[in-house]
Design a protein around this motif. Sequence first.
Motif, mmCIF file in Angstrom:
data_model
loop_
_atom_site.group_PDB
_atom_site.id
_atom_site.type_symbol
_atom_site.label_atom_id
_atom_site.label_comp_id
_atom_site.label_asym_id
_atom_site.label_seq_id
_atom_site.Cartn_x
_atom_site.Cartn_y
_atom_site.Cartn_z
ATOM 1 N N ASP A 80 0.842 -1.192 0.000
ATOM 2 C CA ASP A 80 0.000 0.000 0.000
ATOM 3 C C ASP A 80 0.879 1.244 0.000
ATOM 4 N N ALA A 81 0.477 2.249 -0.745
ATOM 5 C CA ALA A 81 1.184 3.521 -0.698
ATOM 6 C C ALA A 81 0.249 4.628 -1.153
ATOM 7 N N LYS A 82 0.241 5.701 -0.377
ATOM 8 C CA LYS A 82 -0.588 6.856 -0.699
ATOM 9 C C LYS A 82 0.336 8.067 -0.681
ATOM 10 N N PHE A 83 0.540 8.670 -1.863
ATOM 11 C CA PHE A 83 1.502 9.768 -1.980
ATOM 12 C C PHE A 83 0.806 11.121 -2.100
ATOM 13 N N ALA A 84 1.586 12.172 -1.816
ATOM 14 C CA ALA A 84 1.100 13.541 -1.974
ATOM 15 C C ALA A 84 1.054 13.905 -3.454
ATOM 16 N N GLY A 85 0.379 14.990 -3.773
ATOM 17 C CA GLY A 85 0.317 15.492 -5.139
ATOM 18 C C GLY A 85 1.627 16.132 -5.560
ATOM 19 N N THR A 86 1.727 16.452 -6.850
ATOM 20 C CA THR A 86 2.995 16.919 -7.425
ATOM 21 C C THR A 86 3.560 18.160 -6.725
ATOM 22 N N GLY A 87 2.704 19.150 -6.490
ATOM 23 C CA GLY A 87 3.189 20.385 -5.872
ATOM 24 C C GLY A 87 3.798 20.139 -4.499
ATOM 25 N N ALA A 88 3.098 19.352 -3.689
ATOM 26 C CA ALA A 88 3.584 19.051 -2.337
ATOM 27 C C ALA A 88 4.861 18.219 -2.402
ATOM 28 N N LEU A 89 4.923 17.295 -3.353
ATOM 29 C CA LEU A 89 6.120 16.457 -3.493
ATOM 30 C C LEU A 89 7.345 17.305 -3.836
ATOM 31 N N ILE A 90 7.167 18.281 -4.731
ATOM 32 C CA ILE A 90 8.293 19.133 -5.133
ATOM 33 C C ILE A 90 8.738 20.020 -3.974
ATOM 34 N N ALA A 91 7.772 20.650 -3.311
ATOM 35 C CA ALA A 91 8.117 21.524 -2.175
ATOM 36 C C ALA A 91 8.814 20.718 -1.082
ATOM 37 N N ALA A 92 8.248 19.558 -0.765
ATOM 38 C CA ALA A 92 8.812 18.730 0.300
ATOM 39 C C ALA A 92 10.193 18.205 -0.093
ATOM 40 N N GLY A 93 10.335 17.793 -1.352
ATOM 41 C CA GLY A 93 11.630 17.282 -1.813
ATOM 42 C C GLY A 93 12.722 18.339 -1.698
ATOM 43 N N LEU A 94 12.406 19.572 -2.093
ATOM 44 C CA LEU A 94 13.379 20.659 -1.978
ATOM 45 C C LEU A 94 13.795 20.867 -0.520
ATOM 46 N N LEU A 95 12.790 20.920 0.368
ATOM 47 C CA LEU A 95 13.080 21.124 1.797
ATOM 48 C C LEU A 95 13.928 19.983 2.355
ATOM 49 N N VAL A 96 13.598 18.751 1.966
ATOM 50 C CA VAL A 96 14.349 17.592 2.470
ATOM 51 C C VAL A 96 15.780 17.610 1.929
ATOM 52 N N ILE A 139 -0.172 21.461 12.012
ATOM 53 C CA ILE A 139 -0.617 22.735 11.431
ATOM 54 C C ILE A 139 -1.407 22.481 10.143
ATOM 55 N N MET A 140 -0.902 21.575 9.308
ATOM 56 C CA MET A 140 -1.608 21.274 8.056
ATOM 57 C C MET A 140 -2.999 20.698 8.338
ATOM 58 N N ASN A 141 -3.089 19.827 9.347
ATOM 59 C CA ASN A 141 -4.398 19.260 9.692
ATOM 60 C C ASN A 141 -5.337 20.331 10.233
ATOM 61 N N ALA A 142 -4.778 21.250 11.059
ATOM 62 C CA ALA A 142 -5.607 22.317 11.621
ATOM 63 C C ALA A 142 -6.137 23.231 10.519
ATOM 64 N N MET A 143 -5.331 23.390 9.447
ATOM 65 C CA MET A 143 -5.762 24.224 8.322
ATOM 66 C C MET A 143 -6.634 23.456 7.337
ATOM 67 N N GLY A 144 -6.798 22.164 7.575
ATOM 68 C CA GLY A 144 -7.612 21.347 6.677
ATOM 69 C C GLY A 144 -6.913 21.012 5.370
ATOM 70 N N LEU A 145 -5.557 21.074 5.374
ATOM 71 C CA LEU A 145 -4.793 20.762 4.164
ATOM 72 C C LEU A 145 -4.579 19.248 4.057
ATOM 73 N N GLU A 146 -5.216 18.629 3.104
ATOM 74 C CA GLU A 146 -5.040 17.194 2.887
ATOM 75 C C GLU A 146 -4.216 16.996 1.625
ATOM 76 N N VAL A 147 -2.952 16.543 1.791
ATOM 77 C CA VAL A 147 -2.067 16.448 0.622
ATOM 78 C C VAL A 147 -2.049 15.055 -0.004
ATOM 79 N N LEU A 148 -2.319 14.025 0.789
ATOM 80 C CA LEU A 148 -2.232 12.667 0.251
ATOM 81 C C LEU A 148 -3.404 12.393 -0.688
ATOM 82 N N GLN A 149 -3.070 11.747 -1.821
ATOM 83 C CA GLN A 149 -4.117 11.531 -2.826
ATOM 84 C C GLN A 149 -4.557 10.068 -2.881
#
Lengths: 149, 138
Positions: A80-96, A139-149
Amino acid sequence: MMLPGFPDAAPLAGLGGGILIGLAAALMLLGAGRIAGVSGIASRALGISDSGMSKSSAWMFIIGLPLGAFIVAVWSGGLDAKFAGTGALIAAGLLVGIGTRLGSGCTSGHGVCGVSRLSQRSVVATVTFMAAGIATVAIMNAMGLEVLQ
Amino acid sequence: MIARYLPPLLSGTLFGGGLALGGMTNPARVRGFLDIFGNWDPTLAFVMGGAVIVMAIAWRIQARLAHPLFAPKFALPTRTDLTPKLIGGSALFGIGWGVAGLCPGPAVAALVIEPASAATFVAAMIAGMGIVRLIEKD
């Protein structure tokens, strides 16, 4: 096996996976005399870092990562795998990428190898990235941001 | 040739297999672990615990070895200083880890599980690593 109160947790698979990771890191330490830190080895393989193991050894380790995951995926009949969308993946990858180079390590080098050695730098790094990760999800949950697709 | 390449390949393969078995190649599980104020999934604690216990034993063995089994000498980190760079970098890494539920090892391992998504993350990660390299060169 189920963990009381946590029906979604997989404690035995987690422990088994952790022991394999520990054995992998132990082989790197006792066999090659080096830290099995993925961010460092990846940047070494790509020539982004000049220090560390030989480039060819770094590539062998990096190629092994998907190979091992592939073996487990085949053996277990798919994962099983549930990944984030492209925008979140790029932002997160840069930060990591930026964060692990500035911080000299990630979950493997600091979190597993350094913490088990009781390295002061690794313990501080691990507490910091854990706290930052927990705060980010909260913080993302409090803002209602659901990134996993 | 085999003696030189087999240990790192075997280490990487065990590592990737362990990540997959422990569920770490599934970002939903990693984010579930970080979600301690919501629907917490403690699986990652078992992964980390198992790995740290084995490695704690390995460090005891390492202390008694004059040199590694397949190399002339140990090449291990010696720094002990706590710097803003270490803490700031780790904080940035943690934010990225929280956003997508991926760190470097699982992202590379997941290239065979969800290729397009994992490759997107890995490409951005490499770009991030390259940016630091460019800045630090000046």
